[in-house]
Design an enzyme around this catalytic site. Structure first.
Site, PDB file in Angstrom:
ATOM      1  N   GLU A   1       0.850  -1.191   0.000  1.00 46.93           N
ATOM      2  CA  GLU A   1       0.000   0.000   0.000  1.00 46.93           C
ATOM      3  C   GLU A   1       0.887   1.243   0.000  1.00 46.93           C
ATOM      4  OE1 GLU A   1      -2.995   0.064   3.053  1.00 46.93           O
ATOM      5  OE2 GLU A   1      -3.592   2.128   2.606  1.00 46.93           O
TER       6      GLU A   1
ATOM      7  N   ASN B   1      -6.684   1.576   2.806  1.00 45.32           N
ATOM      8  CA  ASN B   1      -7.374   2.847   3.007  1.00 45.32           C
ATOM      9  C   ASN B   1      -6.971   3.870   1.939  1.00 45.32           C
ATOM     10  OD1 ASN B   1      -8.478   1.683   5.294  1.00 45.32           O
ATOM     11  ND2 ASN B   1      -6.993   2.587   6.687  1.00 45.32           N
TER      12      ASN B   1
ATOM     13  N   ASN C   1     -12.185  -0.965  -0.734  1.00 47.11           N
ATOM     14  CA  ASN C   1     -11.514  -1.448   0.472  1.00 47.11           C
ATOM     15  C   ASN C   1     -12.285  -1.040   1.724  1.00 47.11           C
ATOM     16  OD1 ASN C   1      -9.029  -2.396   2.027  1.00 47.11           O
ATOM     17  ND2 ASN C   1      -9.231  -0.298   2.773  1.00 47.11           N
ATOM     18  N   GLU C   2     -12.569  -1.996   2.585  1.00 48.25           N
ATOM     19  CA  GLU C   2     -13.170  -1.738   3.919  1.00 48.25           C
ATOM     20  C   GLU C   2     -14.235  -0.642   3.863  1.00 48.25           C
ATOM     21  OE1 GLU C   2     -10.068  -1.217   6.878  1.00 48.25           O
ATOM     22  OE2 GLU C   2      -9.574  -3.345   6.800  1.00 48.25           O
TER      23      GLU C   2
ATOM     24  N   TYR D   1      -6.586  -8.586  11.979  1.00 46.56           N
ATOM     25  CA  TYR D   1      -5.287  -8.281  12.583  1.00 46.56           C
ATOM     26  C   TYR D   1      -5.305  -8.806  14.011  1.00 46.56           C
ATOM     27  CZ  TYR D   1      -4.409  -5.377   8.525  1.00 46.56           C
ATOM     28  OH  TYR D   1      -4.207  -4.938   7.239  1.00 46.56           O
TER      29      TYR D   1
ATOM     30  N   GLU E   1      -6.432  -9.101   3.785  1.00 50.08           N
ATOM     31  CA  GLU E   1      -5.548  -8.465   4.781  1.00 50.08           C
ATOM     32  C   GLU E   1      -5.537  -9.350   6.011  1.00 50.08           C
ATOM     33  OE1 GLU E   1      -5.997  -4.297   5.708  1.00 50.08           O
ATOM     34  OE2 GLU E   1      -6.606  -3.846   3.650  1.00 50.08           O
TER      35      GLU E   1
ATOM     36  N   GLN F   1       1.493  -6.118   5.724  1.00 46.90           N
ATOM     37  CA  GLN F   1       1.811  -5.816   4.343  1.00 46.90           C
ATOM     38  C   GLN F   1       3.159  -6.436   4.006  1.00 46.90           C
ATOM     39  OE1 GLN F   1       0.893  -1.802   3.196  1.00 46.90           O
ATOM     40  NE2 GLN F   1      -1.060  -1.842   4.243  1.00 46.90           N
TER      41      GLN F   1
HETATM   42  O1  AHR Z   1      -3.031  -2.597   6.321  1.00 40.56           O
HETATM   43  C1  AHR Z   1      -3.221  -1.372   6.962  1.00 40.56           C
HETATM   44  C2  AHR Z   1      -4.669  -0.872   6.851  1.00 40.56           C
HETATM   45  O2  AHR Z   1      -5.500  -1.732   7.585  1.00 40.56           O
HETATM   46  C3  AHR Z   1      -5.268  -0.888   5.468  1.00 40.56           C
HETATM   47  O3  AHR Z   1      -4.977   0.256   4.747  1.00 40.56           O
HETATM   48  C4  AHR Z   1      -6.726  -0.967   5.757  1.00 40.56           C
HETATM   49  O4  AHR Z   1      -7.451  -1.599   4.731  1.00 40.56           O
HETATM   50  C5  AHR Z   1      -6.814  -1.696   7.084  1.00 40.56           C
HETATM   51  O5  AHR Z   1      -7.632  -1.034   7.977  1.00 40.56           O
END
Ligand code: AHR
Length: 517
Positions: free
Chosen positions: A27, A72, A172-173, A244, A292, A351
């Site tokens: 990203e 994002n 995305n999201e 995450y 992700e 990432q």
């Molecule tokens: O990977 C970091 C961020 O985490 C990404 O930009 C977003 O999609 C997620 O909230």
């Protein structure tokens, strides 16, 4: 000493791992692009500015597909800013990470970098500040051979052949308030559907992923997937998932158990997608793109991305320094992905470099491997093939899952977490069977006896472990090899039985040669 027993059988498989299961993510965020994969003037950089030391580590890590340019970031990205003569490209404010985006690296440079790294590109389109029209224009620029304004623009920019990008993310999201122009499920479902229609009319060979909830903890999780898929079921192949893992509570047993919630999350999304199919009496199966996933909490709590830093270019944000216990939780996440190979057909470690990443660099200096590098490398290099069903009987422990979310928090019990988390992959072409095993017991060795039925006599190819006496140990620029794999001693093989002693808090890989009849 604790004991666990496992049975696997050649005849019972979960599914084949798709090559795209071993993807990662780049990203425009912090130093992931600038100072990460791209740093003109770096001693190892080529004439295009691609860092050679990073490329070498990426090849060693062996990701297969890379998602780009966000995240994002994509929700405010004008792709036109990143193509054409570099000196004419605008500098813009990036509201995702409160940075200045210089746009000296864009879509075409990314395609060249993917070729250099030998990975497939995955592009996300901006369905935040832009929409379906922008998505179709980017696709025409990338994939159409020539003879139209946008395809000829690509050729004029120096890329004669189409990029032929096959995998596209529809935004995305889009459920997240932090997203530029977040949407309700209905708004997003409509826009995603229209974008998908336009894109597939241009190139029917592409595959599309709609945004699922940005995490299982979102209040709208479940209803979001249901509504979005009600709209775009006929137009997409994938729904996305993001996770995450965190150790906010500084509670290692809980942290290591939390990877199992990825299994639950996957099962839940499969159930919702299949319910949408059932309502239509459809035999189409929507696959999952876990686009992700990682461990991320230290730099998240500080909310670094939104800190007012004065709009710097490529600030060192989200530079999570991973320790040994992070590598173990991360290994648990790898096992969750492998064990759902039937439905998770694409996944991206978020990432790749510097920002929550397995590879760290110093701008102008060296690059090194973080602790999480190793389980990913194992999974990608040795996890290709048929994932076998496992019957595991392991001693268990009880813990509590904990995740603070803004002003509230999630806390619920996780009883009966097996100390042993395991995946077994049969690679028919290579004639190998590989056991990936996590011992989540922090004090005791776990003796694991596995019966590997149906493969004839087995022999040991290789076995290694990842562990450290200090669970908070890290790799740094000055001590880049503090955490690294070492041979796993004492693996005994008798006929079709494998007996191994897994050290406390360890990630283990045992590769067997299988003489099959
Ligand atoms: O990977 C970091 C961020 O985490 C990404 O930009 C977003 O999609 C997620 O909230």
């Amino acid at each position: 000493m604790k004991e666990a027993h496992v049975i696997v059988d050649r005849d019972f498989a979960i599914g084949d791992t798709d090559p795209r299961l071993f993807g990662a993510f780049v990203e425009h965020l912090g130093r992931c692009v600038y100072g990460g994969i791209y740093e003109p003037g770096h001693p190892t950089a080529d004439e295009r500015g691609f860092r050679g030391d990073v490329l070498a580590l990426v090849r060693e890590l062996a990701p297969t597909i890379i998602r780009y340019p966000g995240g994002n970031f994509v929700s405010g990205y004008n792709w036109e800013d990143g193509v054409g003569p570099v000196e004419k490209r605008p500098r813009r404010l990036d509201l995702a990470w409160m940075s200045t985006e210089p746009n000296t690296f864009g879509t075409n440079e990314f395609m060249d970098w993917c070729r250099a790294a030998d990975v497939e590109p995955m592009l996300a389109v901006n369905l935040g500040t832009r929409g379906p029209d922008d998505a179709r224009r980017l696709l025409e620029y990338c994939n159409f051979p020539g003879g139209t304004e946008l395809s000829d623009l690509r050729r004029a920019h120096g890329w004669e052949k189409p990029h032929d990008v096959k995998f596209w993310c529809l935004g995305n999201e889009m459920d997240g308030p932090w997203q530029m122009e977040m949407k309700t499920a209905t708004e997003y479902g409509r826009i995603a559907t229209e974008a998908a229609k336009l894109m597939k009319w241009i190139d029917p060979t592409i595959e599309l992923a709609a945004c699922g909830s940005s995490s299982r903890n979102m209040p709208t999780f479940g209803s979001w997937e249901d509504t979005v898929l009600e709209h775009c079921f006929d137009h997409v192949e994938f729904i996305s998932l993001h996770t995450y893992l965190n150790n906010y509570a500084d509670d290692t047993p809980s942290f290591l158990a939390s990877a199992d919630l990825m299994d639950t999350f996957i099962d839940e999304v499969v159930a919702i997608a299949d319910a949408v199919a059932a309502r239509r009496r459809s035999d189409k199966r929507i696959m999952l793109s876990f686009d992700e996933w990682n461990v991320w909490y230290r730099t998240r709590r500080k909310n670094e991305g939104r800190t007012k830093l004065g709009w710097p270019v490529a600030p060192p944000i989200l530079e999570e320094i991973y320790d040994m216990q992070d590598a173990l939780a991360f290994g648990g996440a790898c096992l969750s992905l492998l064990n759902h190979a039937d439905r998770v057909k694409s996944a991206c470690l978020a990432q790749l470099v510097n920002a929550i990443a397995p590879i760290m660099t110093e701008t102008g200096g060296p690059a090194w491997r973080q602790s999480i590098f190793y389980p990913f490398r194992d999974m990608s290099r040795l996890g290709r093939g048929r994932v076998l069903r496992t019957r595991v009987s392991s001693p268990t422990y009880s813990t509590v899952y904990y995740d603070p979310r803004g002003t509230s928090e999630l806390r619920f019990p996780m009883p009966d977490v097996p100390y042993l988390k395991l995946s077994v992959v049969d690679n028919v072409e290579e004639g190998t069977v590989t056991l990936f095993a996590l011992n989540r017991n922090l004090e005791e060795t776990l003796t694991v006896e596995t019966q590997v039925r149906g493969f004839g006599a087995l022999s040991l190819d290789e076995a290694h472990e990842l562990r450290h006496s200090d669970l908070k140990a890290t790799n740094t620029k000055d001590r880049p090899d503090e955490i690294r794999p070492a041979p796993l001693q004492g693996v005994e093989i008798t006929g079709d039985r494998v007996r191994a002693r897994l050290a406390p808090a360890s990630w283990n890989v045992i590769r067997l040669s299988a003489r099959r009849s």
